[in-house]
Design an enzyme around this catalytic site. Structure first.
Site, PDB file in Angstrom:
ATOM      1  CB  SER A  40      -0.845  -0.115   1.089  1.00  0.00           C
ATOM      2  OG  SER A  40      -0.193   0.061   2.413  1.00  0.00           O
ATOM      3  CG  ASP A 326      -2.500   5.180   8.828  1.00  0.00           C
ATOM      4  OD1 ASP A 326      -1.498   4.962   8.454  1.00  0.00           O
ATOM      5  OD2 ASP A 326      -3.464   4.656   8.027  1.00  0.00           O
ATOM      6  CG  HIS A 329      -0.516   3.725   5.323  1.00  0.00           C
ATOM      7  ND1 HIS A 329      -1.295   3.108   6.257  1.00  0.00           N
ATOM      8  CD2 HIS A 329      -0.253   2.739   4.428  1.00  0.00           C
ATOM      9  CE1 HIS A 329      -1.274   1.817   5.957  1.00  0.00           C
ATOM     10  NE2 HIS A 329      -0.911   1.481   4.739  1.00  0.00           N
TER      11      HIS A 329
END
EC number: 3.1.1.53
Length: 424
Positions: A40, A326, A329
């Protein structure tokens, strides 16, 4: 030869002006022939599908999203796709390969095959798997997944014996016991086929311990037999423990061919997926960026264990992962490491990437590319230039030989001239 003193002088002047060219903690590339595998933190498609499109979710610079040089999937990893039903077909090709994934299978997920199993064994499996991936991608351009077809002549089907949480193992597949067998003391076989790739990474796994079923203990035994070459690969259970063991996997690099999977006891396993390796290349070390959680979650160091020179360079941040989107990330340190993908660099080494190939304050270890061959060592008082001694030694030898020849010739002519004068 006449240019060498000038080169020494110029290099010393540069050193005195403070030009050090230190290695930088980034991943980069020599040219445009590179590829990145990720999750991700480099999955541009995942960001595009969020609302709003917040690129702070990634550690990758969004300018690289349209490069066509990235294969990434949020929530996944190459290891996870290799073994489990949660699958993404990682596919890419390049001379220079970079990996920034692995965090989606860590001790945080606490996977183990059975309730009495061991996640430590799965962390060991992860390290062995990535060792094979990194070593082989240093000599292959292309990586993708392929399905492995197999033929089992019995009536039993594959069973989801090994599962935990949302993760269900499907590579290798377990073939259930036939109904007419009263226990697991039996021999059974299945054919499988590898075709279309130069080589393949396939799993060969056993329960390394005493497996209990209906008051009986079994020793696992699995073999792969290459019917074309006669080569056999096998594992037998060697541990006497009855709890705390799990599915130990070895990762074989096999050629195309017809194979036979053989079980002498317990359940038959047969590979269903393989890493497809294609297009041999000149040796080019891969680059691996540490893939870990914020310290609030437990991570592992298996990609670091797997990434060893000379086939692999490992890059890591010195601080905790703290994202801006967050906590997991958008970390500034890892964003800085990946920023090196925005430009070409001439030299790679264990210590980092060198931006210039002339002189450096650090000698490159395990160098690759066009690397500095000299070091500028700054003392508190005066810059001292240290160079590769071989050219200077050779120059000294040549000068010494030249001096000897000149002296011999002078003596010869002096003696000859004196003799002629005496004769006159």
């Amino acid at each position: 030869m006449f240019l060498l003193p000038r080169f020494v002088l110029v290099s010393c002047i540069i050193g005195s002006l403070g030009f050090e060219n230190p290695p930088t903690n980034v991943v980069s590339h020599l040219n445009g022939d590179w590829f990145l595998f990720g999750d991700s933190r480099s999955d541009c498609n995942h960001v595009v599908n969020t609302n709003p499109r917040n690129y702070s979710y990634m550690d990758l610079n969004p300018a690289l999203c349209d490069s066509g040089k990235i294969s990434s999937k949020a929530g996944n990893s190459i290891f996870r796709s290799f073994h489990f039903t949660d699958f993404y077909n990682y596919t890419g090709e390049g001379q220079q390969i970079i990996f920034y994934e692995g965090v989606n299978f860590t001790p945080y997920h606490a996977f183990k095959c059975t309730t009495s199993g061991s996640n430590d064994i799965w962390m060991q499996n992860k390290g062995l798997f990535y060792t094979q991936v990194y070593k082989n991608m240093a000599v292959y351009r292309s990586l993708t997944f392929v399905n492995v077809p197999y033929v089992y002549n019995g009536s039993a089907q594959s069973t989801a014996l090994c599962k935990s949480g949302s993760l269900v193992l499907n590579n290798p597949a377990y073939i259930a016991r036939e109904a007419n067998f009263g226990d697991y003391y039996y021999k059974v076989e299945a054919d499988f086929y590898l075709s279309g790739c130069d080589e393949y990474i396939v799993p060969l796994c056993i329960f390394n311990g005493k497996f209990l079923s209906n008051t009986k203990y079994y020793d696992d035994s699995q073999y792969y037999f290459n019917k074309d070459t006669g080569v056999i690969y096998g594992l037998n259970s060697t541990e006497t423990i009855t709890t705390g063991f799990d599915f130990n996997c070895h990762y074989l690099v096999l050629p195309s061919g017809n194979y036979l999977a053989i079980s002498n006891e317990l359940l038959l396993t047969v590979p269903t997926k393989a890493i497809c390796l294609n297009k041999r290349k000149d040796f080019t070390p891969v680059q691996v960026v540490d893939s870990r959680w914020n310290n609030a979650r437990q991570s592992d160091n298996m990609t670091a264990v797997a990434c060893q020179p000379p086939y692999c360079y490992f890059r890591n941040s010195t601080t905790n992962y703290v994202g801006v989107y967050d906590i997991n990330h958008g970390d500034a340190g890892f964003t800085s490491i990946l920023s090196g993908l925005l430009y070409d660099s001439p030299c790679f080494s264990q210590q980092g990437v060198f931006r210039y190939n002339n002189v450096s304050s650090v000698w490159p270890l395990y160098p690759y590319g066009r690397c500095p061959t000299a070091a500028d060592i700054n003392t508190p008082d005066v810059p001292i230039c240290v160079y590769d001694p071989l050219p200077l030694i050779l120059l000294g030898i040549l000068l010494g030989v030249a001096v000897i020849i000149i002296v011999v010739l002078l003596l010869y002519f002096m003696v000859d001239n004196g003799t002629r004068l005496h004769d006159a």
